[in-house]
Motif scaffolding. Structure first.
Motif, PDB file in Angstrom:
ATOM      1  N   SER A   1       0.836  -1.212   0.000  1.00 50.44           N
ATOM      2  CA  SER A   1       0.000   0.000   0.000  1.00 50.44           C
ATOM      3  C   SER A   1       0.868   1.259   0.000  1.00 50.44           C
ATOM      4  CB  SER A   1      -0.927  -0.012   1.209  1.00 50.44           C
ATOM      5  OG  SER A   1      -1.762  -1.150   1.191  1.00 50.44           O
ATOM      6  N   ILE A   2       1.903   1.258   0.839  1.00 46.82           N
ATOM      7  CA  ILE A   2       2.822   2.402   0.864  1.00 46.82           C
ATOM      8  C   ILE A   2       3.524   2.560  -0.481  1.00 46.82           C
ATOM      9  CG2 ILE A   2       4.936   3.273   1.938  1.00 46.82           C
ATOM     10  CD1 ILE A   2       4.038   1.925   4.529  1.00 46.82           C
ATOM     11  N   GLU A   3       3.911   1.434  -1.086  1.00 45.90           N
ATOM     12  CA  GLU A   3       4.581   1.480  -2.387  1.00 45.90           C
ATOM     13  C   GLU A   3       3.665   2.031  -3.472  1.00 45.90           C
ATOM     14  OE1 GLU A   3       7.937   0.868  -4.852  1.00 45.90           O
ATOM     15  OE2 GLU A   3       7.715   0.745  -2.670  1.00 45.90           O
ATOM     16  N   SER A   4       2.386   1.689  -3.436  1.00 49.16           N
ATOM     17  CA  SER A   4       1.442   2.174  -4.447  1.00 49.16           C
ATOM     18  C   SER A   4       1.250   3.687  -4.347  1.00 49.16           C
ATOM     19  CB  SER A   4       0.097   1.459  -4.286  1.00 49.16           C
ATOM     20  OG  SER A   4       0.243   0.063  -4.433  1.00 49.16           O
ATOM     21  N   VAL A   5       1.073   4.182  -3.138  1.00 48.29           N
ATOM     22  CA  VAL A   5       0.913   5.634  -2.959  1.00 48.29           C
ATOM     23  C   VAL A   5       2.196   6.366  -3.357  1.00 48.29           C
ATOM     24  CG1 VAL A   5       0.409   7.456  -1.293  1.00 48.29           C
ATOM     25  CG2 VAL A   5      -0.793   5.269  -1.149  1.00 48.29           C
ATOM     26  N   THR A   6       3.349   5.797  -3.007  1.00 45.07           N
ATOM     27  CA  THR A   6       4.627   6.408  -3.377  1.00 45.07           C
ATOM     28  C   THR A   6       4.808   6.435  -4.884  1.00 45.07           C
ATOM     29  OG1 THR A   6       5.562   5.574  -1.303  1.00 45.07           O
ATOM     30  CG2 THR A   6       7.107   6.302  -2.988  1.00 45.07           C
ATOM     31  N   ASN A   7       4.431   5.360  -5.559  1.00 44.69           N
ATOM     32  CA  ASN A   7       4.550   5.318  -7.020  1.00 44.69           C
ATOM     33  C   ASN A   7       3.701   6.384  -7.689  1.00 44.69           C
ATOM     34  OD1 ASN A   7       6.330   3.142  -7.007  1.00 44.69           O
ATOM     35  ND2 ASN A   7       4.683   1.637  -7.048  1.00 44.69           N
ATOM     36  N   PHE A   8       2.512   6.622  -7.144  1.00 46.93           N
ATOM     37  CA  PHE A   8       1.634   7.637  -7.740  1.00 46.93           C
ATOM     38  C   PHE A   8       2.272   9.024  -7.688  1.00 46.93           C
ATOM     39  CE2 PHE A   8      -1.684  10.856  -7.161  1.00 46.93           C
ATOM     40  CZ  PHE A   8      -2.373  10.714  -8.358  1.00 46.93           C
ATOM     41  N   PHE A   9       2.745   9.437  -6.532  1.00 49.64           N
ATOM     42  CA  PHE A   9       3.323  10.782  -6.400  1.00 49.64           C
ATOM     43  C   PHE A   9       4.660  10.886  -7.131  1.00 49.64           C
ATOM     44  CE2 PHE A   9       0.473  10.744  -2.692  1.00 49.64           C
ATOM     45  CZ  PHE A   9      -0.199  11.938  -2.906  1.00 49.64           C
ATOM     46  N   ALA A  10       5.473   9.832  -7.103  1.00 51.58           N
ATOM     47  CA  ALA A  10       6.762   9.879  -7.805  1.00 51.58           C
ATOM     48  C   ALA A  10       6.571   9.933  -9.318  1.00 51.58           C
ATOM     49  CB  ALA A  10       7.600   8.657  -7.421  1.00 51.58           C
ATOM     50  N   ASP A  11       5.618   9.169  -9.837  1.00 49.24           N
ATOM     51  CA  ASP A  11       5.360   9.211 -11.280  1.00 49.24           C
ATOM     52  C   ASP A  11       4.754  10.537 -11.700  1.00 49.24           C
ATOM     53  OD1 ASP A  11       6.360   6.683 -11.427  1.00 49.24           O
ATOM     54  OD2 ASP A  11       4.408   5.686 -11.533  1.00 49.24           O
TER      55      ASP A  11
ATOM     56  N   SER B   1      -0.160  -4.748 -15.023  1.00 49.64           N
ATOM     57  CA  SER B   1       1.013  -4.196 -14.337  1.00 49.64           C
ATOM     58  C   SER B   1       0.780  -2.745 -13.929  1.00 49.64           C
ATOM     59  CB  SER B   1       2.240  -4.308 -15.237  1.00 49.64           C
ATOM     60  OG  SER B   1       2.063  -3.551 -16.422  1.00 49.64           O
ATOM     61  N   ILE B   2       0.060  -1.974 -14.762  1.00 48.13           N
ATOM     62  CA  ILE B   2      -0.257  -0.588 -14.392  1.00 48.13           C
ATOM     63  C   ILE B   2      -1.161  -0.547 -13.162  1.00 48.13           C
ATOM     64  CG2 ILE B   2      -1.489   1.488 -15.148  1.00 48.13           C
ATOM     65  CD1 ILE B   2       1.246   1.266 -16.367  1.00 48.13           C
ATOM     66  N   LEU B   3      -2.167  -1.397 -13.142  1.00 51.13           N
ATOM     67  CA  LEU B   3      -3.070  -1.430 -11.983  1.00 51.13           C
ATOM     68  C   LEU B   3      -2.339  -1.875 -10.719  1.00 51.13           C
ATOM     69  CD1 LEU B   3      -6.280  -2.968 -13.612  1.00 51.13           C
ATOM     70  CD2 LEU B   3      -5.846  -0.579 -13.043  1.00 51.13           C
ATOM     71  N   ASP B   4      -1.470  -2.871 -10.840  1.00 46.59           N
ATOM     72  CA  ASP B   4      -0.682  -3.299  -9.670  1.00 46.59           C
ATOM     73  C   ASP B   4       0.298  -2.220  -9.225  1.00 46.59           C
ATOM     74  OD1 ASP B   4      -1.962  -5.723  -9.643  1.00 46.59           O
ATOM     75  OD2 ASP B   4      -0.449  -6.735 -10.874  1.00 46.59           O
ATOM     76  N   HIS B   5       0.823  -1.480 -10.180  1.00 44.85           N
ATOM     77  CA  HIS B   5       1.810  -0.441  -9.855  1.00 44.85           C
ATOM     78  C   HIS B   5       1.191   0.667  -9.011  1.00 44.85           C
ATOM     79  CE1 HIS B   5       5.476   1.878 -10.413  1.00 44.85           C
ATOM     80  NE2 HIS B   5       4.746   2.914 -10.788  1.00 44.85           N
ATOM     81  N   TYR B   6      -0.072   1.013  -9.293  1.00 45.49           N
ATOM     82  CA  TYR B   6      -0.725   2.091  -8.556  1.00 45.49           C
ATOM     83  C   TYR B   6      -1.709   1.589  -7.504  1.00 45.49           C
ATOM     84  CZ  TYR B   6       1.209   5.145 -12.115  1.00 45.49           C
ATOM     85  OH  TYR B   6       2.074   5.822 -12.953  1.00 45.49           O
ATOM     86  N   GLY B   7      -1.726   0.280  -7.254  1.00 41.13           N
ATOM     87  CA  GLY B   7      -2.581  -0.252  -6.205  1.00 41.13           C
ATOM     88  C   GLY B   7      -4.061  -0.192  -6.505  1.00 41.13           C
TER      89      GLY B   7
END
Length: 328
Positions: A202-212, A275-281
């Motif tokens: 969950s933390i990784e998904s939120v981090t990926n959203f803001f970083a991307d 993979s996109i859906l998994d990347h952003y949770g």
């Protein structure tokens, strides 16, 4: 007298307007003649060949070759520099911001101000499914007397004393209680592991959203600032592409179209969207994935056909003919 003096000026005004209109039309014709090459009796490639031939005869060939070499070297270096900036700078911004700025902030907020572990219901169902499968595996191993519990199966003899039977019964109950305790401990351990795992996801998904989002903003700013370099890169890449043989150009177009909109492309697009859906949770909705897979390749196919018909058919008709021959 004053009226007679005003008459010539009034009579000249229409002529001056016509002269200005003719000058404007001549300027437009001159701009058009400079921008576009007129189609004459011979092809334009013949004119370019003759022009280069006459330049090599009547001009300084060495200086022309040196200037041409410097010009193409400048184009090549500008293209390499532009591509490296467009790819490396957003990637570097993503890596640094994700690992050193965004993730610590998101992790602190998620672990202190957030009581939920799962970011969506799909993760929760997946965690419950994994825990249920692990529990079934443990009970199956316990029934088989697996070595993971370090318990030997009990074999009761037919002729035994009542005291020995009670002892064996108590011993079997002790073994069952021990097995249940071991199962509970391993289930508890597995539950904690799953909780930590999905909390990190969950933390990784939120981090990926803001970083991307930060990376795409950086890329947009670079595209706006490097407009001239991008135009040079486009012209150089187009020149390299049109400098290939017709068969190589057709093969490249055929490979690209088959990869994106070919027979096996739905599997690639389905894997890409998952993979996109998994990347952003985001929850994996099969209906949405199938809808995207069914519409996006069709739009790309129409776009490729339009580009081939609109631009490539004018720039290189032989390549279009070779491409259609390969398809057939």
């Amino acid at each position: 007298m004053s009226s007679m003096q005003n008459e010539p000026t009034e009579s000249k005004s229409p002529f001056s307007f016509l002269q200005n209109l003719r000058r404007a039309n001549a300027a437009k014709q001159q701009v058009v003649s400079i921008t576009y090459e007129e189609i004459g009796l011979f092809p334009r490639s013949f004119n370019r060949v003759f022009d280069r031939f006459f330049k090599q005869i009547f001009f300084d060939v060495d200086n022309l070759v040196i200037q041409e070499y410097r010009f193409y070297r400048y184009l090549f270096l500008t293209t390499v520099r532009c591509l490296m900036i467009l790819f490396l700078v957003p990637f570097t911004v993503n890596f640094i911001s994700k690992n050193y700025f965004i993730r610590p902030v998101v992790e602190y907020y998620w672990n202190t101000n957030q009581s939920e572990i799962f970011i969506n219901s799909y993760q929760q169902k997946q965690a419950f499914s994994e825990l249920h499968s692990f529990e079934e595996k443990l009970y199956f191993e316990s029934f088989l007397g697996s070595s993971t519990f370090s318990v030997e199966p009990l074999v009761l003899e037919p002729s035994i004393n009542p005291s020995e039977g009670e002892e064996n019964f108590q011993e079997s109950e002790f073994v069952q209680e021990t097995q249940l305790q071991l199962i509970q401990k391993r289930l508890q351990k597995k539950t904690i592991e799953l909780a930590h795992h999905y909390n990190d996801e969950s933390i990784e998904s939120v981090t990926n959203f803001f970083a991307d989002a930060l990376s795409f903003s950086t890329l947009f700013v670079l595209i706006m600032r490097l407009e001239v370099q991008i135009n040079i890169t486009k012209s150089f890449l187009l020149e390299v592409f049109f400098g290939l043989d017709d068969s190589k150009k057709s093969l490249f177009i055929l490979f690209t179209t088959d990869l994106l909109v070919g027979y096996h492309s739905p599997n690639i697009w389905e894997l890409f969207f998952q993979s996109i859906l998994d990347h952003y949770g985001l929850p994996e909705n099969q209906t949405t994935i199938f809808l995207l897979v069914a519409t996006l390749p069709v739009l790309l196919d129409v776009l490729f056909k339009y580009l081939i018909f609109r631009h490539l058919n004018r720039a290189s008709p032989a390549t279009v003919a070779t491409y259609h021959a390969m398809i057939e």
